[in-house]
Design a protein around this motif. Structure first.
Motif, PDB file in Angstrom:
ATOM      1  N   GLY A   1      -7.417  -5.070   4.301  1.00  0.00           N
ATOM      2  CA  GLY A   1      -6.984  -3.812   4.886  1.00  0.00           C
ATOM      3  C   GLY A   1      -6.964  -3.919   6.394  1.00  0.00           C
ATOM      4  O   GLY A   1      -7.499  -4.874   6.965  1.00  0.00           O
TER       5      GLY A   1
ATOM      6  N   GLN B   1      -8.750  -1.143  -2.995  1.00  0.00           N
ATOM      7  CA  GLN B   1      -9.087   0.236  -2.647  1.00  0.00           C
ATOM      8  C   GLN B   1     -10.334   0.698  -3.388  1.00  0.00           C
ATOM      9  O   GLN B   1     -10.705   0.150  -4.407  1.00  0.00           O
ATOM     10  CB  GLN B   1      -7.897   1.155  -2.937  1.00  0.00           C
ATOM     11  CG  GLN B   1      -6.741   0.869  -1.998  1.00  0.00           C
ATOM     12  CD  GLN B   1      -5.531   1.735  -2.241  1.00  0.00           C
ATOM     13  OE1 GLN B   1      -5.503   2.577  -3.111  1.00  0.00           O
ATOM     14  NE2 GLN B   1      -4.497   1.499  -1.455  1.00  0.00           N
ATOM     15  N   ARG B   2     -10.948   1.721  -2.821  1.00  0.00           N
ATOM     16  CA  ARG B   2     -12.162   2.342  -3.363  1.00  0.00           C
ATOM     17  C   ARG B   2     -13.355   1.378  -3.384  1.00  0.00           C
ATOM     18  O   ARG B   2     -14.206   1.451  -4.267  1.00  0.00           O
ATOM     19  CB  ARG B   2     -11.909   2.947  -4.737  1.00  0.00           C
ATOM     20  CG  ARG B   2     -10.958   4.132  -4.643  1.00  0.00           C
ATOM     21  CD  ARG B   2     -10.628   4.742  -5.971  1.00  0.00           C
ATOM     22  NE  ARG B   2      -9.865   5.965  -5.876  1.00  0.00           N
ATOM     23  CZ  ARG B   2      -8.661   6.103  -5.325  1.00  0.00           C
ATOM     24  NH1 ARG B   2      -8.071   5.087  -4.766  1.00  0.00           N
ATOM     25  NH2 ARG B   2      -8.042   7.265  -5.314  1.00  0.00           N
TER      26      ARG B   2
ATOM     27  N   PHE C   1      -9.124  11.535   1.546  1.00  0.00           N
ATOM     28  CA  PHE C   1      -9.927  10.470   2.146  1.00  0.00           C
ATOM     29  C   PHE C   1     -10.374  10.877   3.551  1.00  0.00           C
ATOM     30  O   PHE C   1     -11.559  10.779   3.896  1.00  0.00           O
ATOM     31  CB  PHE C   1      -9.131   9.155   2.194  1.00  0.00           C
ATOM     32  CG  PHE C   1      -9.757   8.103   3.056  1.00  0.00           C
ATOM     33  CD1 PHE C   1     -10.740   7.273   2.551  1.00  0.00           C
ATOM     34  CD2 PHE C   1      -9.372   7.959   4.379  1.00  0.00           C
ATOM     35  CE1 PHE C   1     -11.328   6.305   3.352  1.00  0.00           C
ATOM     36  CE2 PHE C   1      -9.956   6.993   5.195  1.00  0.00           C
ATOM     37  CZ  PHE C   1     -10.946   6.167   4.676  1.00  0.00           C
TER      38      PHE C   1
ATOM     39  N   GLY D   1     -11.780   1.190   3.676  1.00  0.00           N
ATOM     40  CA  GLY D   1     -11.221   2.230   4.546  1.00  0.00           C
ATOM     41  C   GLY D   1     -12.306   2.956   5.312  1.00  0.00           C
ATOM     42  O   GLY D   1     -12.171   3.216   6.516  1.00  0.00           O
TER      43      GLY D   1
ATOM     44  N   GLY E   1      -4.614  10.390   0.534  1.00  0.00           N
ATOM     45  CA  GLY E   1      -4.906  10.045   1.921  1.00  0.00           C
ATOM     46  C   GLY E   1      -5.552  11.199   2.663  1.00  0.00           C
ATOM     47  O   GLY E   1      -6.545  11.018   3.383  1.00  0.00           O
TER      48      GLY E   1
ATOM     49  N   ALA F   1       0.827  -1.205   0.000  1.00  0.00           N
ATOM     50  CA  ALA F   1       0.000   0.000   0.000  1.00  0.00           C
ATOM     51  C   ALA F   1       0.863   1.257   0.000  1.00  0.00           C
ATOM     52  O   ALA F   1       0.575   2.217  -0.721  1.00  0.00           O
ATOM     53  CB  ALA F   1      -0.938  -0.010   1.206  1.00  0.00           C
TER      54      ALA F   1
ATOM     55  N   TYR G   1      -4.275   1.054   6.228  1.00  0.00           N
ATOM     56  CA  TYR G   1      -3.762   0.644   4.926  1.00  0.00           C
ATOM     57  C   TYR G   1      -4.726  -0.344   4.293  1.00  0.00           C
ATOM     58  O   TYR G   1      -5.228  -1.251   4.963  1.00  0.00           O
ATOM     59  CB  TYR G   1      -2.371   0.006   5.059  1.00  0.00           C
ATOM     60  CG  TYR G   1      -1.344   1.007   5.495  1.00  0.00           C
ATOM     61  CD1 TYR G   1      -0.767   1.869   4.563  1.00  0.00           C
ATOM     62  CD2 TYR G   1      -0.972   1.129   6.825  1.00  0.00           C
ATOM     63  CE1 TYR G   1       0.158   2.815   4.957  1.00  0.00           C
ATOM     64  CE2 TYR G   1      -0.041   2.068   7.218  1.00  0.00           C
ATOM     65  CZ  TYR G   1       0.514   2.913   6.286  1.00  0.00           C
ATOM     66  OH  TYR G   1       1.428   3.865   6.669  1.00  0.00           O
ATOM     67  N   ILE G   2      -4.968  -0.155   3.004  1.00  0.00           N
ATOM     68  CA  ILE G   2      -5.847  -1.023   2.231  1.00  0.00           C
ATOM     69  C   ILE G   2      -5.029  -1.609   1.084  1.00  0.00           C
ATOM     70  O   ILE G   2      -4.247  -0.902   0.440  1.00  0.00           O
ATOM     71  CB  ILE G   2      -7.053  -0.233   1.659  1.00  0.00           C
ATOM     72  CG1 ILE G   2      -7.756   0.572   2.750  1.00  0.00           C
ATOM     73  CG2 ILE G   2      -8.014  -1.176   0.926  1.00  0.00           C
ATOM     74  CD1 ILE G   2      -8.282  -0.220   3.914  1.00  0.00           C
ATOM     75  N   ARG G   3      -5.208  -2.894   0.830  1.00  0.00           N
ATOM     76  CA  ARG G   3      -4.504  -3.557  -0.269  1.00  0.00           C
ATOM     77  C   ARG G   3      -4.794  -2.785  -1.556  1.00  0.00           C
ATOM     78  O   ARG G   3      -5.944  -2.438  -1.829  1.00  0.00           O
ATOM     79  CB  ARG G   3      -4.989  -5.001  -0.359  1.00  0.00           C
ATOM     80  CG  ARG G   3      -4.010  -5.941  -0.993  1.00  0.00           C
ATOM     81  CD  ARG G   3      -4.460  -7.363  -0.856  1.00  0.00           C
ATOM     82  NE  ARG G   3      -5.585  -7.606  -1.749  1.00  0.00           N
ATOM     83  CZ  ARG G   3      -6.378  -8.671  -1.666  1.00  0.00           C
ATOM     84  NH1 ARG G   3      -6.178  -9.576  -0.733  1.00  0.00           N
ATOM     85  NH2 ARG G   3      -7.364  -8.831  -2.514  1.00  0.00           N
ATOM     86  N   PRO G   4      -3.772  -2.479  -2.354  1.00  0.00           N
ATOM     87  CA  PRO G   4      -3.986  -1.648  -3.553  1.00  0.00           C
ATOM     88  C   PRO G   4      -5.107  -2.132  -4.462  1.00  0.00           C
ATOM     89  O   PRO G   4      -5.893  -1.315  -4.953  1.00  0.00           O
ATOM     90  CB  PRO G   4      -2.626  -1.684  -4.256  1.00  0.00           C
ATOM     91  CG  PRO G   4      -1.646  -1.833  -3.134  1.00  0.00           C
ATOM     92  CD  PRO G   4      -2.344  -2.773  -2.154  1.00  0.00           C
TER      93      PRO G   4
ATOM     94  N   ALA H   1       0.777   4.023  -2.985  1.00  0.00           N
ATOM     95  CA  ALA H   1       0.235   5.348  -2.676  1.00  0.00           C
ATOM     96  C   ALA H   1       1.309   6.418  -2.547  1.00  0.00           C
ATOM     97  O   ALA H   1       1.058   7.581  -2.836  1.00  0.00           O
ATOM     98  CB  ALA H   1      -0.579   5.283  -1.385  1.00  0.00           C
TER      99      ALA H   1
END
Length: 150
Positions: free
Chosen positions: A66, A85-86, A119, A90, A116, A24, A79-82, A28
């Motif tokens: 995550g 995400q979305r 977010f 999170g 970040g 992550a 942290y969220i696994r790439p 990021a």
């Protein structure tokens, strides 16, 4: 219903959390120096994060998507696994942290981590102050954010 479950982290999660943390951050924040290898990060996750904080882990079919580390009202990690995400992970972890700390939350985010910071603003956080980064390990300017229940 979320397509994932949130549960408390377990000692055996350290390898998955370390790999996720590194992936992550690399995705990021490619400009951020990597000061520790995966073995160091795995040890840190086991001896510090999982042992000394409340770790909320989002999983799907047993796979870690995550995690959020919470110490009192301090969000220490999110942290969220790439590739996950979305997807609301999170937000779900932040919502759980807010429920556990209804008096408010605070955290640090690197100044250059615009995604970040955005977010956290979307989730009700506001800026308290900025520093030049001289007090963090990466020596990267950062921003102190807070959320307060209204």
């Amino acid at each position: 219903m979320n397509p994932f479950d949130v549960s408390t982290g377990r000692p055996e999660d350290a390898p998955a959390l370390a790999a996720l943390f590194l992936a992550a951050r690399r995705t990021a924040m490619p400009w951020l120096p990597e000061l520790h290898d995966e073995d160091d990060v795995r040890g840190y996750m086991a001896a510090h994060v999982l042992a000394k904080t409340t770790v909320l882990v989002a999983r799907r079919n047993g796979s870690v998507l995550g995690f959020l580390g919470l110490s009192g009202n301090e969000v220490q990690h999110l942290y969220i696994r790439p590739d996950a995400q979305r997807a609301g992970i999170g937000g779900a972890l932040i919502a759980e942290a807010k429920a556990r700390s209804p008096e408010g939350l605070e955290l640090w985010v690197f100044e250059r981590n615009e995604a970040g910071r955005a977010f956290y603003v979307r989730h009700g956080f506001f800026e308290l102050y900025r520093t030049d980064g001289s007090h963090n390990e990466e020596r990267e300017p950062d921003v102190r954010l807070a959320w307060r229940a209204t």
